[in-house]
Design a protein around this motif. Structure first.
Motif, PDB file in Angstrom:
ATOM      1  N   PRO A 260       0.820  -1.217   0.000  1.00 41.54           N
ATOM      2  CA  PRO A 260       0.000   0.000   0.000  1.00 41.54           C
ATOM      3  C   PRO A 260       0.851   1.263   0.000  1.00 41.54           C
ATOM      4  CG  PRO A 260      -0.932  -1.606   1.504  1.00 41.54           C
ATOM      5  CD  PRO A 260       0.385  -2.170   1.045  1.00 41.54           C
ATOM      6  N   GLY A 261       0.450   2.212  -0.840  1.00 45.16           N
ATOM      7  CA  GLY A 261       1.161   3.470  -0.943  1.00 45.16           C
ATOM      8  C   GLY A 261       2.301   3.447  -1.941  1.00 45.16           C
ATOM      9  N   THR A 262       2.535   2.293  -2.568  1.00 45.62           N
ATOM     10  CA  THR A 262       3.626   2.142  -3.535  1.00 45.62           C
ATOM     11  C   THR A 262       3.103   1.399  -4.757  1.00 45.62           C
ATOM     12  OG1 THR A 262       4.484  -0.064  -2.960  1.00 45.62           O
ATOM     13  CG2 THR A 262       5.122   1.768  -1.523  1.00 45.62           C
ATOM     14  N   GLY A 263       4.003   1.155  -5.708  1.00 42.10           N
ATOM     15  CA  GLY A 263       3.698   0.284  -6.830  1.00 42.10           C
ATOM     16  C   GLY A 263       4.526  -0.979  -6.790  1.00 42.10           C
ATOM     17  N   ASP A 264       5.098  -1.279  -5.628  1.00 46.83           N
ATOM     18  CA  ASP A 264       6.041  -2.394  -5.495  1.00 46.83           C
ATOM     19  C   ASP A 264       5.313  -3.703  -5.193  1.00 46.83           C
ATOM     20  OD1 ASP A 264       7.993  -0.440  -5.790  1.00 46.83           O
ATOM     21  OD2 ASP A 264       8.207  -0.167  -3.618  1.00 46.83           O
ATOM     22  N   ASP A 292      -8.421  -1.770  -2.780  1.00 46.85           N
ATOM     23  CA  ASP A 292      -8.798  -2.960  -2.012  1.00 46.85           C
ATOM     24  C   ASP A 292      -7.568  -3.815  -1.742  1.00 46.85           C
ATOM     25  OD1 ASP A 292     -11.562  -2.372  -2.035  1.00 46.85           O
ATOM     26  OD2 ASP A 292     -11.748  -3.219  -4.039  1.00 46.85           O
ATOM     27  N   MET A 293      -7.604  -4.548  -0.640  1.00 48.15           N
ATOM     28  CA  MET A 293      -6.468  -5.400  -0.287  1.00 48.15           C
ATOM     29  C   MET A 293      -6.828  -6.869  -0.371  1.00 48.15           C
ATOM     30  SD  MET A 293      -4.254  -3.566   2.688  1.00 48.15           S
ATOM     31  CE  MET A 293      -5.425  -3.804   4.014  1.00 48.15           C
ATOM     32  N   ALA A 317      -6.901  -0.331   1.253  1.00 48.53           N
ATOM     33  CA  ALA A 317      -5.475  -0.031   1.245  1.00 48.53           C
ATOM     34  C   ALA A 317      -5.172   1.404   1.661  1.00 48.53           C
ATOM     35  CB  ALA A 317      -4.893  -0.288  -0.148  1.00 48.53           C
ATOM     36  N   ASP A 318      -6.137   2.318   1.489  1.00 52.38           N
ATOM     37  CA  ASP A 318      -5.891   3.710   1.842  1.00 52.38           C
ATOM     38  C   ASP A 318      -6.021   3.878   3.349  1.00 52.38           C
ATOM     39  OD1 ASP A 318      -5.501   6.371   2.016  1.00 52.38           O
ATOM     40  OD2 ASP A 318      -7.281   6.969   0.896  1.00 52.38           O
ATOM     41  N   GLN A 319      -4.880   3.848   4.021  1.00 51.37           N
ATOM     42  CA  GLN A 319      -4.852   3.929   5.484  1.00 51.37           C
ATOM     43  C   GLN A 319      -4.414   5.317   5.963  1.00 51.37           C
ATOM     44  OE1 GLN A 319      -2.201   0.609   6.245  1.00 51.37           O
ATOM     45  NE2 GLN A 319      -3.381  -0.570   4.771  1.00 51.37           N
ATOM     46  N   THR A 320      -4.563   6.306   5.100  1.00 50.96           N
ATOM     47  CA  THR A 320      -4.193   7.670   5.457  1.00 50.96           C
ATOM     48  C   THR A 320      -4.894   8.083   6.744  1.00 50.96           C
ATOM     49  OG1 THR A 320      -3.874   8.269   3.138  1.00 50.96           O
ATOM     50  CG2 THR A 320      -4.255  10.070   4.681  1.00 50.96           C
ATOM     51  N   THR A 321      -4.150   8.687   7.649  1.00 57.06           N
ATOM     52  CA  THR A 321      -4.737   9.130   8.917  1.00 57.06           C
ATOM     53  C   THR A 321      -4.150  10.472   9.313  1.00 57.06           C
ATOM     54  OG1 THR A 321      -5.250   8.421  11.179  1.00 57.06           O
ATOM     55  CG2 THR A 321      -3.010   8.013  10.396  1.00 57.06           C
ATOM     56  N   LYS A 322      -4.869  11.184  10.175  1.00 58.50           N
ATOM     57  CA  LYS A 322      -4.397  12.472  10.663  1.00 58.50           C
ATOM     58  C   LYS A 322      -3.682  12.291  11.996  1.00 58.50           C
ATOM     59  CE  LYS A 322      -6.881  16.472   8.860  1.00 58.50           C
ATOM     60  NZ  LYS A 322      -7.849  17.563   9.168  1.00 58.50           N
ATOM     61  N   VAL A 323      -2.500  12.879  12.090  1.00 62.15           N
ATOM     62  CA  VAL A 323      -1.728  12.858  13.331  1.00 62.15           C
ATOM     63  C   VAL A 323      -1.390  14.307  13.676  1.00 62.15           C
ATOM     64  CG1 VAL A 323       0.353  12.036  14.471  1.00 62.15           C
ATOM     65  CG2 VAL A 323      -0.764  10.608  12.747  1.00 62.15           C
ATOM     66  N   LYS A 324      -1.874  14.745  14.826  1.00 59.40           N
ATOM     67  CA  LYS A 324      -1.648  16.130  15.259  1.00 59.40           C
ATOM     68  C   LYS A 324      -2.038  17.122  14.162  1.00 59.40           C
ATOM     69  CE  LYS A 324       1.967  14.903  18.541  1.00 59.40           C
ATOM     70  NZ  LYS A 324       3.375  15.070  18.984  1.00 59.40           N
ATOM     71  N   GLY A 325      -3.176  16.822  13.509  1.00 61.61           N
ATOM     72  CA  GLY A 325      -3.721  17.727  12.513  1.00 61.61           C
ATOM     73  C   GLY A 325      -3.109  17.612  11.135  1.00 61.61           C
ATOM     74  N   MET A 326      -2.146  16.709  10.942  1.00 63.34           N
ATOM     75  CA  MET A 326      -1.499  16.561   9.637  1.00 63.34           C
ATOM     76  C   MET A 326      -1.746  15.151   9.090  1.00 63.34           C
ATOM     77  SD  MET A 326       2.158  18.475  10.244  1.00 63.34           S
ATOM     78  CE  MET A 326       2.651  18.142   8.552  1.00 63.34           C
ATOM     79  N   PHE A 327      -1.995  15.067   7.788  1.00 68.34           N
ATOM     80  CA  PHE A 327      -2.209  13.760   7.178  1.00 68.34           C
ATOM     81  C   PHE A 327      -0.889  13.016   7.044  1.00 68.34           C
ATOM     82  CE2 PHE A 327      -6.121  15.773   5.476  1.00 68.34           C
ATOM     83  CZ  PHE A 327      -7.036  14.811   5.880  1.00 68.34           C
ATOM     84  N   VAL A 328      -0.926  11.730   7.383  1.00 70.09           N
ATOM     85  CA  VAL A 328       0.205  10.834   7.154  1.00 70.09           C
ATOM     86  C   VAL A 328      -0.287   9.739   6.207  1.00 70.09           C
ATOM     87  CG1 VAL A 328       1.897   9.270   8.175  1.00 70.09           C
ATOM     88  CG2 VAL A 328       1.152  11.311   9.434  1.00 70.09           C
ATOM     89  N   HIS A 329       0.449   9.532   5.109  1.00 68.77           N
ATOM     90  CA  HIS A 329       0.031   8.620   4.052  1.00 68.77           C
ATOM     91  C   HIS A 329       0.901   7.351   4.042  1.00 68.77           C
ATOM     92  CE1 HIS A 329      -2.281  11.946   2.232  1.00 68.77           C
ATOM     93  NE2 HIS A 329      -1.234  12.701   2.561  1.00 68.77           N
TER      94      HIS A 329
END
Length: 412
Positions: A260-264, A292-293, A317-329
């Motif tokens: 997830p997050g790559t093409g590998d 989808d995973m 697969a998109d597990q993007t979340t906000k940490v201290k107001g900033m998105f982490v991908h």
């Protein structure tokens, strides 16, 4: 169409299939590059004649489903991804977003006949189709497939349960197409009304999860079902057979499982994102990330179909979340791992109470030492712009569930 298999493609040797698909892959990349504006730009520096292996395919960029909304807004209606103009298509659809989907002129453009046949539908039978015919392509995916097999179709669509039961009692369909939850509603309503819909003994279901408990309930109500996995962009991707051991890949797609997050691509058996290259001539999607995973299931199906299998839908697969107001991908986590080849696998775990977020990057490695952990921590901060700690763990410690970012915060 005869016997247990839809066609001879399902039982060809692994080598024969791979050779045919790689030859088709090169031609499909050439088609997409030459005939679509989007892939013409994306693949401008790519020689289609060199894309004849999975290794070469893996070097191409991934276009993810999440990109379609912006692409279609900038180049309506299909983001410059179709080989023909909208008025040259058979049907045009709108999925939530909105995202527009294209249907070509073939008799079975979504290739769903293969999964209907595996579910037991045969020429001369009646299919009660309760996939939606409204805006989205699901209803026509199954409708056109049934007609390709030679089945008659009752286009029930969604809702109007009493009328659905009456139609099933009067028309005596051999089986059902639609979501499993709506099938349960119909079967229970028929039982409550005393209506005889016992002819409906098989079904093809999709569009939502089918837990074992629901499959068992449907069987107890008289209808045995198999499920399929497809999308409005790609059509059929994989399907169950009566063996009920994983989902067999469709013959008209080339599937990769990537981190997830790559093409590998990941190793067989490891959970990752489903990335699909479609051999559709009107809508030639190259390395399309579904979001989808799943994971590749070892070996061939006992049913005799020889194509590769996946374990089915295993989350998003998109597990993007906000940490201290900033998105982490997930892609940022992947970038950290690439900077440190000592890491075999990593998972960013976010803990703490709301407003007190704590990031910990768990890294599988055979090497140790504070120096490595400190270096990884520095990379984490550089890439995410957030501070986090690093924990080094032995290889094989992290769960094989495809998670790159785990949100374990307490939201009480």
């Amino acid at each position: 169409m005869s016997g247990d298999f839809y066609d001879t493609l399902e039982t060809r040797s692994t080598d024969e299939r791979e050779a045919a698909q790689m030859e088709a892959l090169s031609a499909q990349v050439a088609l997409a590059k030459d005939k679509t504006a989007y892939f013409g730009r994306l693949l401008a520096d790519v020689d289609p004649g060199a894309i004849t292996s999975r290794t070469a395919l893996a070097a191409l960029p991934v276009t993810r489903k999440g990109d379609l909304l912006d692409l279609q807004k900038s180049t309506p209606p299909f983001g410059g991804m179709t080989t023909v103009a909208p008025n040259g298509l058979a049907r045009l659809y709108m999925s939530p977003g909105p995202i527009y989907d294209a249907e070509g002129p073939e008799s079975d453009p979504w290739r769903f006949a293969r999964t209907l046949y595996a579910a037991g539908f045969r020429k001369g039978e009646i299919l009660h189709n309760c996939f939606s015919y409204h805006l989205t392509p699901a209803g026509m995916m199954v409708d056109s497939a049934a007609r390709a097999i030679g089945c008659a179709v009752f286009p029930g669509g969604v809702g109007n349960t009493d009328m659905q039961v009456q139609a099933a009692a009067d028309l005596k369909p051999a089986g059902y197409g639609g979501t499993p939850s709506f099938l349960k509603i119909i079967l229970e309503k028929a039982r409550g009304l005393g209506a005889d819909i016992s002819s409906m003994r098989k079904g093809l279901v999709g569009g939502e999860a089918l837990p074992p408990s629901l499959r068992k309930e449907l069987s107890a109500l008289g209808c045995d079902v198999l499920q399929c996995y497809g999308t409005a962009d790609l059509g059929l991707v994989a399907y169950e057979s009566p063996a009920l051991e994983g989902m067999i890949l469709d013959e008209g797609v080339i599937v990769e499982i990537v981190r997830p997050g790559t093409g590998d691509p990941v190793a067989d058996g490891e959970v990752g994102e489903i990335v699909v290259t479609s051999l559709n001539q009107c809508y030639p999607l190259i390395r399309f990330g579904t979001g989808d995973m799943s994971a590749v299931l070892a070996g061939a199906s006992p049913c005799g179909r020889t194509n590769r299998r996946i374990k089915g839908w295993m989350g998003r697969a998109d597990q993007t979340t906000k940490v201290k107001g900033m998105f982490v991908h997930p892609g940022q986590v992947a970038e950290v791992l690439k900077r440190h080849p000592e890491i075999a696998k990593g998972r960013l775990v976010v803990t703490g109470r709301t407003g007190e977020d704590v990031m910990t990057l768990h890294c599988e490695t055979t090497e140790g030492g504070d120096g490595l952990a400190d270096a990884i921590s520095t990379s984490l901060q550089t890439i995410t712009k957030l501070r986090g700690t690093v924990t080094l763990v032995p290889e094989g410690s992290l769960a094989n569930d495809g998670k790159v970012i785990e949100d374990a915060r307490n939201y009480d």
